[in-house]
Design an enzyme around this catalytic site. Structure first.
Site, mmCIF file in Angstrom:
data_model
loop_
_atom_site.group_PDB
_atom_site.id
_atom_site.type_symbol
_atom_site.label_atom_id
_atom_site.label_comp_id
_atom_site.label_asym_id
_atom_site.label_seq_id
_atom_site.Cartn_x
_atom_site.Cartn_y
_atom_site.Cartn_z
ATOM 1 C CD GLU A 62 5.173 -5.993 5.979
ATOM 2 O OE1 GLU A 62 6.185 -5.480 5.629
ATOM 3 O OE2 GLU A 62 4.285 -6.643 5.332
ATOM 4 N NE ARG B 175 -0.655 -15.509 -5.491
ATOM 5 C CZ ARG B 175 -0.478 -14.956 -6.675
ATOM 6 N NH1 ARG B 175 0.898 -14.899 -7.103
ATOM 7 N NH2 ARG B 175 -1.208 -13.946 -6.984
ATOM 8 C CE LYS C 112 6.539 -11.209 -1.423
ATOM 9 N NZ LYS C 112 7.336 -10.180 -0.785
ATOM 10 C CG HIS D 233 5.653 20.479 12.582
ATOM 11 N ND1 HIS D 233 5.582 21.912 13.047
ATOM 12 C CD2 HIS D 233 6.576 20.504 11.955
ATOM 13 C CE1 HIS D 233 6.479 22.537 12.479
ATOM 14 N NE2 HIS D 233 7.436 21.548 12.112
ATOM 15 C CE LYS E 41 8.867 -4.559 5.388
ATOM 16 N NZ LYS E 41 8.900 -4.333 4.194
HETATM 17 C C1 F6R Z 1 5.407 -4.940 2.813
HETATM 18 C C2 F6R Z 1 5.103 -5.263 1.515
HETATM 19 C C3 F6R Z 1 3.763 -4.621 0.963
HETATM 20 C C4 F6R Z 1 4.198 -4.308 -0.543
HETATM 21 C C5 F6R Z 1 2.924 -3.905 -1.438
HETATM 22 C C6 F6R Z 1 3.210 -3.877 -2.786
HETATM 23 O O1 F6R Z 1 6.347 -5.709 3.249
HETATM 24 O O2 F6R Z 1 5.521 -6.335 0.968
HETATM 25 O O3 F6R Z 1 3.788 -3.382 1.504
HETATM 26 O O4 F6R Z 1 5.245 -3.689 -0.825
HETATM 27 O O5 F6R Z 1 1.999 -4.808 -1.361
HETATM 28 O O6 F6R Z 1 3.881 -4.923 -3.519
HETATM 29 P P1 F6R Z 1 4.579 -5.122 -4.753
HETATM 30 O O7 F6R Z 1 5.808 -4.543 -4.684
HETATM 31 O O8 F6R Z 1 4.501 -6.564 -5.290
HETATM 32 O O9 F6R Z 1 3.751 -4.288 -5.920
#
Ligand code: F6R
Length: 608
Positions: free
Chosen positions: A488, A27, A603, A504, A485
């Protein structure tokens, strides 16, 4: 974003906090700290820039204490350094706090406190909370926190200690998740259940506006007016082993491989061959209500948004219902038109993404019916939506989302199938789709069995600084997801584009140092995509293709090709995305990146 953990009991608090923080590290991971105490001793506060393993180095075995709080940070205010790391103390050191969220009026509050002589140590917005609690301390921490909270504008999940009240933690929530873990003569507090899963499976989820006092004896939940709130103790549905790496080098690798099982789980009990349709019980909607739906709007961010784009495309194609996907961060501020015959889906793995949560509340305020597609059970979006579906993918720990994406797709396919069958899709066509859906896990296993081929491609291509990911139709959002992917976790710049759109503009980027990864299913648009590939080749562009087994024409044009099994033409997004996930993973490995905790990310983005 940021992780909070708290403990009161008989164990060595520092161990519980460090273990909890390790679980929460996904997190936020720029700095971390803990503060522990025991009756009659001073608090011991240790914090530093870096990961939990760096913090562990300074927390020697002799840090005694049976209660305490800890934090892992994702910086919002103030650079990443030891001082800005949490916990923060009040001026005298009597009050210690950890905070998730953003205090929007902290400058105003800080200036007022400075006028009365306060001197702040950090650049954070959070420190002001500790100073205010010290200033207004009445001899009763709960009462003081209740008095201070109305002064704060913004979002918070906080945990607070006071030296005069050893063994007690006061927590409060407004916009940042907090959950209690109820143990035997011990209590836990955390920003998500993964931190406490090793100790208890009994959880109490706090809502916005709720506070809690924890001691080893138990807990008390109340609101800002001190009205008691009876909360239900819920069982955490996850097992500890689900958050272990189980022999894989990284969580991301493990989660990519788990997709065989997670997709199967997403379909389980939701596909009915007798009636050739899908069934999603959690929607809380009767068939005649679903039949009245005239429009579907899907709201999400990041990877979930990409799944939403595919969902919208599919609902429109299969069920002939007008459907679109919107970025939650944009929808919230555009004063959206909300209509009674529109069904709103919010999609969020974590169920805590601030942009998505606020967009959902805005649609609800306007009277819209909002259904949630979440993975994390008991998350805020899951609890506040008007019905919804769980992905059941199990905990997703890697910051880069993989298995949640394919489970989100699975749910959208079930939904599109059932909406379509209620309208014009025949039994035969419905059954054909179900049979093809059921084969997907085996197809994915066949792709995973060839992961070494993708690893070879990554060894060859990770040296490039720019990539284009190109697809059309249902696979255009897959191209966007593949590019996301790659950027990031490997930090290679990549753009996901419609293969048709490159002429374009983006075709100007093509030369022999910008490879293009083409997604070429054997669908109605295949020949058009092949034409797009030739356009790139004519300009000296390097071509990687993900194509369907036996497609020799694509193999002849591309420099490198990876083959996937044949499936129904609407199901290719499932099979196209897995090679792109593996490609990003192996490129990141080649480049020595921190795959599970890529720089600057976290996350669950719980701040706007
Ligand atoms: C990319 C990723 C982020 C999440 C985004 C939304 O790998 O994990 O782009 O998809 O922050 O997160 P959630 O799905 O938890 O709302």
């Amino acid at each position: 974003m940021c992780g909070i953990v708290g403990y009161c009991g008989a164990r060595a608090a520092s161990e519980v906090l460090l273990e909890g923080l390790k679980r929460l590290e996904y997190r936020g991971y720029d700095s971390a700290g803990i503060c522990v105490g025991s009756s009659g001793t001073d608090f011991e506060l240790l914090k530093r820039k870096g990961k939990i393993r760096d913090l562990r180095e300074i927390v020697g075995k002799d840090v005694a204490g049976t209660f305490g709080i800890g934090h892992t940070r994702w910086a919002t205010h103030g650079e990443v350094n030891d001082i800005n790391a949490h916990p923060h103390t009040s001026e005298s050191g009597d009050v210690v706090i950890v905070h998730n969220g953003i205090i929007e009026n902290y400058l105003e509050l800080r200036t007022l406190l400075e006028k009365t002589g306060s001197v702040f140590q950090s650049d954070t917005d959070s420190e002001v909370i500790a100073y205010l609690i010290e200033k207004y301390y009445s001899g009763n921490l709960e009462e003081t926190v209740r008095k201070v909270l109305p002064l704060l504008k913004g979002t918070y999940g906080i945990a607070v200690l006071h030296k005069n009240e050893p063994g007690k933690i006061v927590g409060a929530r407004n916009g940042s998740p907090l959950v209690l873990g109820v143990g035997n003569q011990e209590m836990f507090l955390a920003s998500d259940v993964t931190a406490i899963l090793a100790y208890t499976k009994n959880a109490v989820y706090l809502n916005d506006g709720e506070l809690v006092t924890l001691t080893s004896e138990g807990y008390r939940t109340f609101d800002i007016h001190d009205t008691l709130i009876q909360k239900q103790v819920e069982e955490i549905g996850w097992e500890l082993e689900q958050i272990e790496k189980k022999g894989f080098d990284h969580y991301m690798e493990k989660e990519i491989h788990e997709q065989v099982a997670s997709i199967r789980r997403a379909f389980q009990g939701r596909l009915n061959k007798d009636s050739a349709t899908g069934h999603l019980g959690g929607l809380n909607m009767l068939p005649y209500e679903l039949l009245q739906v005239k429009r579907v709007v899907i709201i999400a961010a990041g990877t979930s948004y990409h799944a939403g784009l595919i969902g919208a495309y599919l609902i429109e194609k299969l069920a002939r219902i007008s459907a679109s996907a919107e970025l939650s961060s944009e929808l919230r501020y555009k004063n959206p038109v909300v209509e009674h015959d529109t069904l709103y889906f919010v999609v969020s793995q974590s169920g805590e993404t601030a942009d998505t949560l606020y967009a959902m509340r805005e649609v609800q305020r306007k009277g819209g019916r909002v259904l949630g597609l979440c993975n994390v059970i008991g998350s805020t979006i899951a609890r506040e939506s008007n019905g919804g579906v769980y992905l059941h993918s199990g905990p997703e720990i890697a910051v880069a989302s993989t298995k949640a994406f394919t489970s989100q797709l699975a749910i959208f396919y079930i939904l599109a199938l059932s909406l379509a069958r209620m309208r014009h899709l025949s039994v035969e066509d419905g059954l054909r789709i179900i049979q093809a859906l059921e084969k997907l896990p085996d197809h994915i296993q066949r792709i995973l069995d060839q992961a070494d081929k993708i690893e070879e491609l990554a060894k060859k291509y990770h040296i490039y600084n720019n990539f284009l990911f190109l697809g059309r139709g249902l696979n255009y959002p897959v191209a966007m997801e593949g590019a996301l992917k790659l950027k990031e976790i490997s930090y290679i710049h990549a753009e996901g584009y419609s293969a048709a759109e490159i002429k374009h503009g983006p075709i100007a980027l093509i030369n022999d140092t910008t490879p293009s990864l083409f997604l070429v299913p054997d669908d109605a648009l295949r020949d058009k995509v092949i034409t797009n590939m030739k356009e790139v080749k004519a300009r000296n562009g390097r071509l990687i293709a993900v194509a369907v087994e036996g497609d020799t024409e694509v193999a002849d044009i591309a420099d490198d090709v990876f083959f996937i099994p044949h499936t129904d033409e609407i199901l290719y997004p499932f099979l196209m995305v897995v090679p792109t996930q593996l490609f990003a993973y192996y490129c990141a490995i080649e480049l020595g990146r921190d795959v599970d905790q890529p720089r600057n990310l976290a996350k669950s983005v719980t701040v706007e």
